[in-house]
Motif scaffolding. Structure first.
Motif, PDB file in Angstrom:
ATOM      1  N   ASP A  43       0.821  -1.209   0.000  1.00 40.79           N
ATOM      2  CA  ASP A  43       0.000   0.000   0.000  1.00 40.79           C
ATOM      3  C   ASP A  43       0.859   1.264   0.000  1.00 40.79           C
ATOM      4  O   ASP A  43       0.327   2.374  -0.113  1.00 40.79           O
ATOM      5  N   THR A  44       2.149   1.101   0.141  1.00 48.60           N
ATOM      6  CA  THR A  44       3.053   2.255   0.153  1.00 48.60           C
ATOM      7  C   THR A  44       2.963   3.007  -1.167  1.00 48.60           C
ATOM      8  O   THR A  44       3.135   2.427  -2.246  1.00 48.60           O
ATOM      9  N   ALA A  45       2.671   4.299  -1.086  1.00 50.08           N
ATOM     10  CA  ALA A  45       2.503   5.130  -2.279  1.00 50.08           C
ATOM     11  C   ALA A  45       2.185   6.559  -1.862  1.00 50.08           C
ATOM     12  O   ALA A  45       1.914   6.833  -0.689  1.00 50.08           O
ATOM     13  N   MET A  46       2.222   7.448  -2.851  1.00 47.41           N
ATOM     14  CA  MET A  46       1.662   8.779  -2.683  1.00 47.41           C
ATOM     15  C   MET A  46       0.164   8.668  -2.955  1.00 47.41           C
ATOM     16  O   MET A  46      -0.240   8.131  -3.986  1.00 47.41           O
ATOM     17  N   TYR A  47      -0.645   9.146  -2.039  1.00 39.63           N
ATOM     18  CA  TYR A  47      -2.092   9.086  -2.184  1.00 39.63           C
ATOM     19  C   TYR A  47      -2.610  10.469  -2.567  1.00 39.63           C
ATOM     20  O   TYR A  47      -2.282  11.473  -1.911  1.00 39.63           O
TER      21      TYR A  47
END
Length: 121
Positions: free
Chosen positions: A89-93
């Motif tokens: 789920d690691t990401a820029m949201y």
């Protein structure tokens, strides 16, 4: 023009939770679809969740049952509650808005925030 500002990102251990917030200005929440997208390093934007004018929600398969999108029209605020977080789920949201029906195509959205980083280890 419409402005969207995200907050609430951070670093969390796998299994943990975060709640993202997107505050909109110069827009009335009625009539718009609001969505959350994410972009991991070196990858394209991926639709995560969306909520339409009537409050109908939709989710990507990878987050269904773990993430919940909601909005508070009175506060012009969009939320994304993320539970049971995984390293993937690691990401820029990013928060996005478009007039009319929702779409999983990021190119269909007219307005974007700057994003908030979520890191799961």
């Amino acid at each position: 023009h419409v402005q969207l500002v995200e907050s609430g990102g951070g670093s969390v251990e796998a299994g943990g939770s975060l709640k993202l917030t997107c505050t909109a200005s110069r827009v009335t929440y009625s009539g718009y679809c609001f969505g959350w997208f994410r972009q991991a390093a070196g990858q394209g934007r991926e639709g995560v969740a969306a909520i339409d004018n009537s409050g109908r929600t939709s989710y990507a398969g990878s987050v269904k049952g773990r993430f919940t999108i909601s909005k508070d029209n009175a506060k012009n605020t969009l939320y994304l509650q993320m539970n049971s977080l995984k390293p993937e789920d690691t990401a820029m949201y990013l928060c996005a808005a478009r007039w009319a029906s929702c779409s999983w195509n990021s190119d269909a959205y007219n307005y974007w925030g700057q994003g908030t980083q979520v890191t799961v280890s």
